[in-house]
Structures are given as C-alpha cells and as structure tokens.
Design a protein around this motif. Structure first.
Motif, PDB file in Angstrom:
ATOM      1  N   PRO A   1       0.793  -1.101   0.139  1.00 41.80           N
ATOM      2  CA  PRO A   1       0.168   0.010  -0.037  1.00 41.80           C
ATOM      3  C   PRO A   1       0.877   1.119   0.019  1.00 41.80           C
ATOM      4  O   PRO A   1       0.454   2.262  -0.456  1.00 41.80           O
ATOM      5  N   GLU A   2       1.949   1.292   0.623  1.00 40.80           N
ATOM      6  CA  GLU A   2       2.786   2.683   0.907  1.00 40.80           C
ATOM      7  C   GLU A   2       3.412   2.556  -0.563  1.00 40.80           C
ATOM      8  O   GLU A   2       3.761   3.864  -1.014  1.00 40.80           O
ATOM      9  N   LYS A   3       4.085   1.654  -1.136  1.00 43.33           N
ATOM     10  CA  LYS A   3       4.554   1.646  -2.569  1.00 43.33           C
ATOM     11  C   LYS A   3       3.794   2.239  -3.398  1.00 43.33           C
ATOM     12  O   LYS A   3       3.965   2.916  -4.276  1.00 43.33           O
ATOM     13  N   LEU A   4       2.468   1.701  -3.418  1.00 44.86           N
ATOM     14  CA  LEU A   4       1.248   1.943  -4.305  1.00 44.86           C
ATOM     15  C   LEU A   4       1.008   3.661  -4.200  1.00 44.86           C
ATOM     16  O   LEU A   4       1.034   4.438  -5.090  1.00 44.86           O
ATOM     17  N   GLU A   5       1.036   4.164  -2.878  1.00 55.34           N
ATOM     18  CA  GLU A   5       0.800   5.410  -2.649  1.00 55.34           C
ATOM     19  C   GLU A   5       1.861   6.458  -3.203  1.00 55.34           C
ATOM     20  O   GLU A   5       1.621   7.424  -3.976  1.00 55.34           O
ATOM     21  N   THR A   6       3.163   5.693  -3.033  1.00 58.37           N
ATOM     22  CA  THR A   6       4.260   6.591  -3.542  1.00 58.37           C
ATOM     23  C   THR A   6       4.406   6.557  -5.097  1.00 58.37           C
ATOM     24  O   THR A   6       4.538   7.755  -5.639  1.00 58.37           O
ATOM     25  N   LEU A   7       3.931   5.354  -5.654  1.00 55.87           N
ATOM     26  CA  LEU A   7       4.066   5.514  -7.076  1.00 55.87           C
ATOM     27  C   LEU A   7       2.772   6.325  -7.656  1.00 55.87           C
ATOM     28  O   LEU A   7       3.149   7.239  -8.697  1.00 55.87           O
ATOM     29  N   VAL A   8       1.674   6.562  -7.046  1.00 51.85           N
ATOM     30  CA  VAL A   8       0.730   7.582  -7.370  1.00 51.85           C
ATOM     31  C   VAL A   8       1.451   8.918  -7.351  1.00 51.85           C
ATOM     32  O   VAL A   8       0.935   9.895  -8.317  1.00 51.85           O
ATOM     33  N   ARG A   9       1.870   9.380  -6.272  1.00 49.05           N
ATOM     34  CA  ARG A   9       2.436  10.664  -6.142  1.00 49.05           C
ATOM     35  C   ARG A   9       3.415  10.736  -7.345  1.00 49.05           C
ATOM     36  O   ARG A   9       3.470  11.996  -7.947  1.00 49.05           O
ATOM     37  N   TYR A  10       4.390  10.114  -7.760  1.00 47.69           N
ATOM     38  CA  TYR A  10       5.142  10.213  -8.650  1.00 47.69           C
ATOM     39  C   TYR A  10       4.717  10.355 -10.183  1.00 47.69           C
ATOM     40  O   TYR A  10       5.259  11.385 -10.860  1.00 47.69           O
ATOM     41  N   VAL A  11       3.845   9.447 -10.373  1.00 45.85           N
ATOM     42  CA  VAL A  11       3.322   9.705 -11.722  1.00 45.85           C
ATOM     43  C   VAL A  11       2.441  11.022 -12.055  1.00 45.85           C
ATOM     44  O   VAL A  11       2.197  11.397 -13.019  1.00 45.85           O
ATOM     45  N   HIS A  12       2.059  11.588 -10.722  1.00 44.55           N
ATOM     46  CA  HIS A  12       1.346  12.810 -10.765  1.00 44.55           C
ATOM     47  C   HIS A  12       2.180  14.104 -10.825  1.00 44.55           C
ATOM     48  O   HIS A  12       1.762  15.251 -10.356  1.00 44.55           O
ATOM     49  N   GLY A  13       3.441  13.861 -10.758  1.00 42.26           N
ATOM     50  CA  GLY A  13       4.525  14.915 -10.560  1.00 42.26           C
ATOM     51  C   GLY A  13       4.814  15.230  -9.353  1.00 42.26           C
ATOM     52  O   GLY A  13       5.430  16.512  -9.089  1.00 42.26           O
ATOM     53  N   GLN A  14       4.373  14.578  -8.305  1.00 38.05           N
ATOM     54  CA  GLN A  14       4.771  15.146  -6.918  1.00 38.05           C
ATOM     55  C   GLN A  14       6.031  14.534  -6.411  1.00 38.05           C
ATOM     56  O   GLN A  14       6.408  13.682  -6.939  1.00 38.05           O
ATOM     57  N   GLN A  15       6.582  15.052  -5.408  1.00 35.73           N
ATOM     58  CA  GLN A  15       7.600  14.860  -5.012  1.00 35.73           C
ATOM     59  C   GLN A  15       7.439  13.452  -3.834  1.00 35.73           C
ATOM     60  O   GLN A  15       6.421  13.501  -3.027  1.00 35.73           O
ATOM     61  N   SER A  16       8.506  12.600  -3.608  1.00 27.25           N
ATOM     62  CA  SER A  16       8.696  11.855  -2.785  1.00 27.25           C
ATOM     63  C   SER A  16      10.200  11.682  -2.346  1.00 27.25           C
ATOM     64  O   SER A  16      10.889  11.537  -3.253  1.00 27.25           O
TER      65      SER A  16
END
Length: 323
Positions: A131-146
């Motif tokens: 779940p944490e990796k999926l949330e991070t993936l979503v942030r990345y593809v939306h141009g957000q920082q992680s």
C-alpha cells in the motif's frame, strides 16, 4: 459491455518464445480492429510456458504497432521494485503514447522465494509495504515529490493506475488511494461481489476522478458448447500442470485428452472451471451478463490460454461480436 484482453503470453508446445511474441503482437493488432478497448500484459518469471516477463516492454511494442487501443500491465510486481523506477518507465511510455498507458500493479511476489529475491536484488520481502509503495507510485506519476525527488519525464497527464486484487482488502486499498481496481476472478472466483461493492462504496477520487472496476476472467467462446469444451481441454491441462509447478507450456487438445489424470486431478479441473466461462456464444453471453449484474463492474479483461492460435483468434472474434 466493454471488453479488453489480459495476455499471459502462454507458449504452446511446439512453439518458441519468439513465436509467441510474434503471435501476441499480431493478436493485439487484430483485437484493435475487432473493437477491444485495451490490451494488457501479465508479469511472470522463471516459467517455461509464459513469455510475458517484462510487461513494460510488451506495452511499448504493442502501442507502437496499434493506433488507439489502450495498453497496460496486469500487473507489474510492485513490492519487488522501486516505485520511482516503475513511475519513470510509465511516464516514459505515457510521453511516447499519450493517453494510452494504463499501469496495473499487484502485490504478488512473482514466484517462489528465490525468484522474489532475484527480482528484489536480495532485499527482504516487502509484500506488506505494497500500500505504501502504491501510494508513492501515484505521487510520482502525478509529478509530486517523494523523498525529495520527482519522477521524469513530466507528462501533461499521468498514466492511469490500477491495483490488482482478489478480495475485500485489496479493494479497500484501491478505493482509498483513488486508483482503478482489477479483480482477479480467474484466480479467486468467490469474492468478487464483495470486493467490487467495497471498492465502489469507499472510492475517493485520486489518480482517477471516478471508480473504474475491471474483472479478469478466463473465457473460451467456441462455435458451440461442444466445440468450446473441446478447446478447453487444452487450457484445463495447462492450468492443472502450471499450478503443480510442472511444464507450463500449453498442450494440444490431443495431448491433454491422452494425459493420465488422477481422481484428484479431475476434481481440480472441475474446481478450476469456476474461474472460467466455457461455451458457445449464447452460453458465454448469458454467463458474462450474469456476472456483470452481480459485480456491477465497468469492463472485462479476457484471458484465453489454448494451444491453437487460430482458434484463440476466433474465440475473441465470437466474443466481441456478442456485445
């Protein structure tokens, strides 16, 4: 009713991986002509009989040879990989083929512990971090920082993200993160109604603005019920042997019929039929409509793993003509 294809790229006995890749690309082009909306690729490793081990590469190959059909993965084994690297690959594909890229990701380890460890470069099992990796993936593809970085290239719109699952827990994760959901009826045929219900009830807009639920299922649509049953003997034996860890290439109908089967084998084949729809056009139409009413899903992803490539094409022809 909308239909797509999920391709595991099973290699028929007597053919090579190269043959399978060539036929798969041909099938994808034909599927677009027939009107299928999407064509997705599974990810399997360390198996002799399934040639789809790098869905991102097959997505690029098929997208470059088709015009409008969406291409995707079903699914990338996210726990074994860096979300940043997965996002970079997806964004690169989205830049190449704007609006056509769909990324299904899943929690599977990809095989036994040795396979999982090889995929993760020896790192410890990270299935619980999905779940944490999926949330991070979503942030990345939306141009957000992680972790202080952004994935590139920064496309105008993000690729669509889908989470694969087999029940209520996976549906909750997909709904909470606002991604699409793919229920694997072809693996677990008993929890689809509850999973789809929870996903729709709990969905919060995120990567997608509205819930989008797909269901993956084995289908063989023959010229008649008897013809479909004949073709299905090939898939029945393939699935039985694959689950036993034996030769995962697809046997011919003749080999499947001649193979010795224990009483337990016969029972398992019948159990596995719950994961499939086998029949002539009218039988297939009725059963798909029944399950659509039960699940309230948006679309189907069809798997057809039989030996004869011509009959596989004909099955997809008959199926799309029903809807």
């Amino acid at each position: 009713m909308k239909l797509g294809i999920l391709e595991q790229m099973p290699t028929p006995k007597g053919k090579t991986a190269e043959d399978t890749v060539k036929e798969t690309i041909s099938l994808a082009q034909y599927a677009e002509q027939l009107g299928y909306k999407r064509f997705w690729f599974a990810e399997h490793h360390a198996t002799k009989g399934m040639a789809s081990s790098a869905p991102e590469i097959m997505m690029a190959a098929v997208a470059s040879r088709t015009k409008q059909m969406h291409v995707g993965s079903g699914g990338i084994l996210l726990p074994q990989y860096s979300p940043y690297k997965v996002a970079a690959q997806l964004l690169q594909l989205q830049a190449l083929f704007p609006g056509r890229i769909e990324a299904g990701v899943g929690r599977s380890p990809g095989g036994g512990e040795r396979v999982r460890s090889a995929l993760a470069d020896g790192k410890e099992n990270q299935l619980s971090a999905y779940p944490e990796k999926l949330e991070t993936l979503v942030r990345y593809v939306h141009g957000q920082q992680s972790n202080g970085v952004r994935a590139t290239p920064r496309t105008s719109t993000p690729p669509s993200i889908y989470s694969l699952g087999l029940g209520e827990n996976s549906a909750e994760v997909a709904a909470r993160l606002g991604v699409g959901y793919v229920y694997g009826h072809f693996i677990e045929p008993t929890r689809g109604q509850a999973a789809h219900q929870i996903y729709r009830q709990q969905f919060a807009p995120g990567n997608l603005n509205a819930p989008h639920a797909l269901t993956a299922i084995f289908v063989i649509c023959g010229a008649s019920d008897a013809h479909a049953e004949e073709l299905a003997t090939s898939q029945d034996m393939w699935l039985l042997r694959t689950e036993k860890g034996l030769d995962s290439r697809v046997p011919s109908v003749e080999e499947a019929k001649a193979a010795k089967k224990t009483e337990r084998d016969q029972q398992k084949i019948q159990e596995n039929r719950r994961r499939m729809i086998i029949g002539g056009p009218e039988t297939v139409r009725k059963q798909l409509c029944y399950l659509s009413d039960l699940y309230h899903n948006d679309e189907w992803l069809i798997l057809t793993n039989i030996h004869d490539f011509h009959e596989k094409r004909r099955s997809f022809e008959r199926l799309i003509s029903l809807f």
